[in-house]
Design a protein around this motif. Structure first.
Motif, PDB file in Angstrom:
ATOM      1  N   SER A 291       7.653  43.653  -2.587  1.00 11.11           N
ATOM      2  CA  SER A 291       8.429  44.103  -1.421  1.00 11.11           C
ATOM      3  C   SER A 291       9.336  42.994  -0.950  1.00 11.11           C
ATOM      4  O   SER A 291       9.258  41.859  -1.413  1.00 11.11           O
ATOM      5  N   ALA A 292      10.190  43.330   0.016  1.00  9.33           N
ATOM      6  CA  ALA A 292      11.119  42.334   0.548  1.00  9.33           C
ATOM      7  C   ALA A 292      10.368  41.205   1.254  1.00  9.33           C
ATOM      8  O   ALA A 292      10.938  40.161   1.516  1.00  9.33           O
ATOM      9  N   GLY A 293       9.097  41.434   1.537  1.00  5.87           N
ATOM     10  CA  GLY A 293       8.359  40.415   2.260  1.00  5.87           C
ATOM     11  C   GLY A 293       7.707  39.373   1.368  1.00  5.87           C
ATOM     12  O   GLY A 293       7.242  38.366   1.866  1.00  5.87           O
ATOM     13  N   THR A 294       7.703  39.567   0.081  1.00  5.26           N
ATOM     14  CA  THR A 294       7.056  38.600  -0.792  1.00  5.26           C
ATOM     15  C   THR A 294       8.049  37.548  -1.224  1.00  5.26           C
ATOM     16  O   THR A 294       9.252  37.745  -1.199  1.00  5.26           O
TER      17      THR A 294
ATOM     18  N   GLY B  68      10.587  36.242  -5.779  1.00  4.86           N
ATOM     19  CA  GLY B  68      11.855  35.901  -6.422  1.00  4.86           C
ATOM     20  C   GLY B  68      12.735  35.115  -5.476  1.00  4.86           C
ATOM     21  O   GLY B  68      12.296  34.680  -4.422  1.00  4.86           O
ATOM     22  N   ARG B  69      13.969  34.946  -5.902  1.00  9.06           N
ATOM     23  CA  ARG B  69      14.885  34.205  -5.046  1.00  9.06           C
ATOM     24  C   ARG B  69      15.349  35.058  -3.867  1.00  9.06           C
ATOM     25  O   ARG B  69      15.213  36.273  -3.855  1.00  9.06           O
ATOM     26  N   GLY B  70      15.912  34.397  -2.893  1.00 12.70           N
ATOM     27  CA  GLY B  70      16.505  35.098  -1.760  1.00 12.70           C
ATOM     28  C   GLY B  70      17.890  35.608  -2.104  1.00 12.70           C
ATOM     29  O   GLY B  70      18.462  35.227  -3.124  1.00 12.70           O
ATOM     30  N   ALA B  71      18.408  36.455  -1.243  1.00 13.88           N
ATOM     31  CA  ALA B  71      19.741  37.031  -1.449  1.00 13.88           C
ATOM     32  C   ALA B  71      20.757  36.317  -0.566  1.00 13.88           C
ATOM     33  O   ALA B  71      20.444  35.903   0.546  1.00 13.88           O
ATOM     34  N   LEU B  72      21.973  36.196  -1.093  1.00 11.66           N
ATOM     35  CA  LEU B  72      23.073  35.672  -0.288  1.00 11.66           C
ATOM     36  C   LEU B  72      23.908  36.853   0.193  1.00 11.66           C
ATOM     37  O   LEU B  72      24.627  37.485  -0.589  1.00 11.66           O
ATOM     38  N   VAL B  73      23.734  37.177   1.462  1.00 10.00           N
ATOM     39  CA  VAL B  73      24.413  38.331   2.068  1.00 10.00           C
ATOM     40  C   VAL B  73      25.453  37.808   3.057  1.00 10.00           C
ATOM     41  O   VAL B  73      25.118  37.065   3.981  1.00 10.00           O
ATOM     42  N   VAL B  74      26.706  38.166   2.830  1.00 10.78           N
ATOM     43  CA  VAL B  74      27.809  37.684   3.671  1.00 10.78           C
ATOM     44  C   VAL B  74      28.380  38.829   4.500  1.00 10.78           C
ATOM     45  O   VAL B  74      28.578  39.932   3.980  1.00 10.78           O
ATOM     46  N   LEU B  75      28.623  38.570   5.766  1.00 11.07           N
ATOM     47  CA  LEU B  75      29.348  39.532   6.603  1.00 11.07           C
ATOM     48  C   LEU B  75      30.748  39.010   6.848  1.00 11.07           C
ATOM     49  O   LEU B  75      30.929  37.845   7.214  1.00 11.07           O
ATOM     50  N   GLU B  76      31.719  39.875   6.633  1.00  7.01           N
ATOM     51  CA  GLU B  76      33.112  39.519   6.877  1.00  7.01           C
ATOM     52  C   GLU B  76      33.763  40.561   7.765  1.00  7.01           C
ATOM     53  O   GLU B  76      33.263  41.681   7.900  1.00  7.01           O
TER      54      GLU B  76
ATOM     55  N   SER C  55      16.843  39.717  12.768  1.00  7.49           N
ATOM     56  CA  SER C  55      15.561  39.976  13.437  1.00  7.49           C
ATOM     57  C   SER C  55      14.832  41.147  12.790  1.00  7.49           C
ATOM     58  O   SER C  55      13.601  41.147  12.706  1.00  7.49           O
ATOM     59  N   TYR C  56      15.597  42.101  12.265  1.00  2.00           N
ATOM     60  CA  TYR C  56      14.965  43.200  11.518  1.00  2.00           C
ATOM     61  C   TYR C  56      14.238  42.667  10.275  1.00  2.00           C
ATOM     62  O   TYR C  56      13.061  43.002  10.033  1.00  2.00           O
ATOM     63  N   LEU C  57      14.931  41.836   9.507  1.00  2.00           N
ATOM     64  CA  LEU C  57      14.334  41.312   8.270  1.00  2.00           C
ATOM     65  C   LEU C  57      13.117  40.446   8.581  1.00  2.00           C
ATOM     66  O   LEU C  57      12.078  40.558   7.927  1.00  2.00           O
TER      67      LEU C  57
ATOM     68  N   LEU D  77      21.662  48.417   3.245  1.00  2.84           N
ATOM     69  CA  LEU D  77      22.403  47.629   2.257  1.00  2.84           C
ATOM     70  C   LEU D  77      21.688  46.317   1.957  1.00  2.84           C
ATOM     71  O   LEU D  77      21.523  45.933   0.794  1.00  2.84           O
ATOM     72  N   ALA D  78      21.255  45.633   3.000  1.00  5.18           N
ATOM     73  CA  ALA D  78      20.618  44.323   2.817  1.00  5.18           C
ATOM     74  C   ALA D  78      19.266  44.467   2.121  1.00  5.18           C
ATOM     75  O   ALA D  78      18.941  43.687   1.215  1.00  5.18           O
ATOM     76  N   THR D  79      18.480  45.456   2.532  1.00  2.37           N
ATOM     77  CA  THR D  79      17.152  45.644   1.933  1.00  2.37           C
ATOM     78  C   THR D  79      17.278  45.921   0.434  1.00  2.37           C
ATOM     79  O   THR D  79      16.558  45.331  -0.384  1.00  2.37           O
ATOM     80  N   ASN D  80      18.209  46.802   0.066  1.00  2.00           N
ATOM     81  CA  ASN D  80      18.420  47.097  -1.359  1.00  2.00           C
ATOM     82  C   ASN D  80      18.861  45.863  -2.119  1.00  2.00           C
ATOM     83  O   ASN D  80      18.392  45.599  -3.230  1.00  2.00           O
TER      84      ASN D  80
END
Ligand code: 2DT
Ligand code: MG
Length: 211
Positions: free
Chosen positions: A1-4, A7-15, A31-33, A193-196
């Motif tokens: 799951s996203a909580g484990t 693997g590596r983390g994701a680089l999520v950018v907001l523009e 805060s959701y994550l 989007l971020a969770t996926n």
């Protein structure tokens, strides 16, 4: 799951343009994550906390004058000085939610009339985002949202040019979200989007930005 931390983390950018809602949405997403047990941090560029960042901050506040190419390279240097830390965080399983990145660098400088390929070049080799979320708000609508803070660039005519350049930078990592929708609707879309993205990139190697 996203909580484990498997693997590596994701680089999520907001523009997006100024007043498009990026900073609020970054905070809500973070805060959701975190609430779901995901290891995540909120970052932003420019990072005004470094000595390069302080030069940028003075420039944005109109407290100093800098040549357009010089300030462009300072914005890029401000990302380069964070690259090693960014890589180690991502590899250790921390997802980074980043408020502005290289796309701001290119869109804002190109809006001043600088050559777009020249603008892209110094950022080649930075870490490529896994996901770029563009909060799409019409420049007129953004300006209505409580106005601008008075920093350099916070002018509607300039923001229109920035929007055109952002448009030309869109690629397959971009998801465009209608930033004029209610805040909760935007928030929900960003969560999905971020969770996926976090799920999908756990086993993928990091890559470098090539444009
Ligand atoms: P904030 O209001 O988000 O602090 O941004 N900018 C930003 C650039 O011109 N080049 C860059 O590389 C970056 C990251 C966008 C302050 C302003 O700085 C602009 C708005
Ligand atoms: Mg701003």
């Amino acid at each position: 799951s996203a909580g484990t931390k498997s693997g590596r983390g994701a680089l999520v950018v907001l523009e997006g343009l100024d007043r498009s809602g990026k900073s609020s949405q970054c905070a809500r997403l973070l805060s959701y994550l975190e609430g779901r047990g995901c290891h995540a941090e909120g970052w932003r560029f420019p990072d005004r906390g470094t000595s390069v960042g302080q030069m940028i901050s003075a420039y944005l506040a109109n407290e100093s004058q800098l040549d357009d190419r010089t300030v462009h390279l300072l914005f890029s240097a401000n990302r380069w000085e964070k690259r090693a830390l960014m890589e180690s965080k991502l590899l250790s399983g921390t997802t980074l939610i980043v408020d502005r990145y290289s796309y701001s660098g290119v869109a804002f400088s190109a809006a001043k009339g600088l050559d777009i390929e020249w603008c892209k070049a110094p950022d080649v080799g930075l870490i490529a985002p896994d996901l770029v979320i563009y909060l799409d708000v019409q420049p007129e609508k953004a300006a209505e949202r409580g106005g601008y803070g008075g920093e350099r660039y916070e002018k509607i005519e300039f923001q229109k040019k920035v929007a055109d350049h952002y448009h030309s930078l869109r690629d397959s990592t971009w998801k465009v979200v209608d930033g004029s929708l209610p805040m909760e609707t935007v928030e929900q879309q960003l969560r999905e989007l971020a969770t996926n993205c976090i799920q999908d990139c756990q086993e993928k190697p990091l890559t470098n930005l090539t444009w």
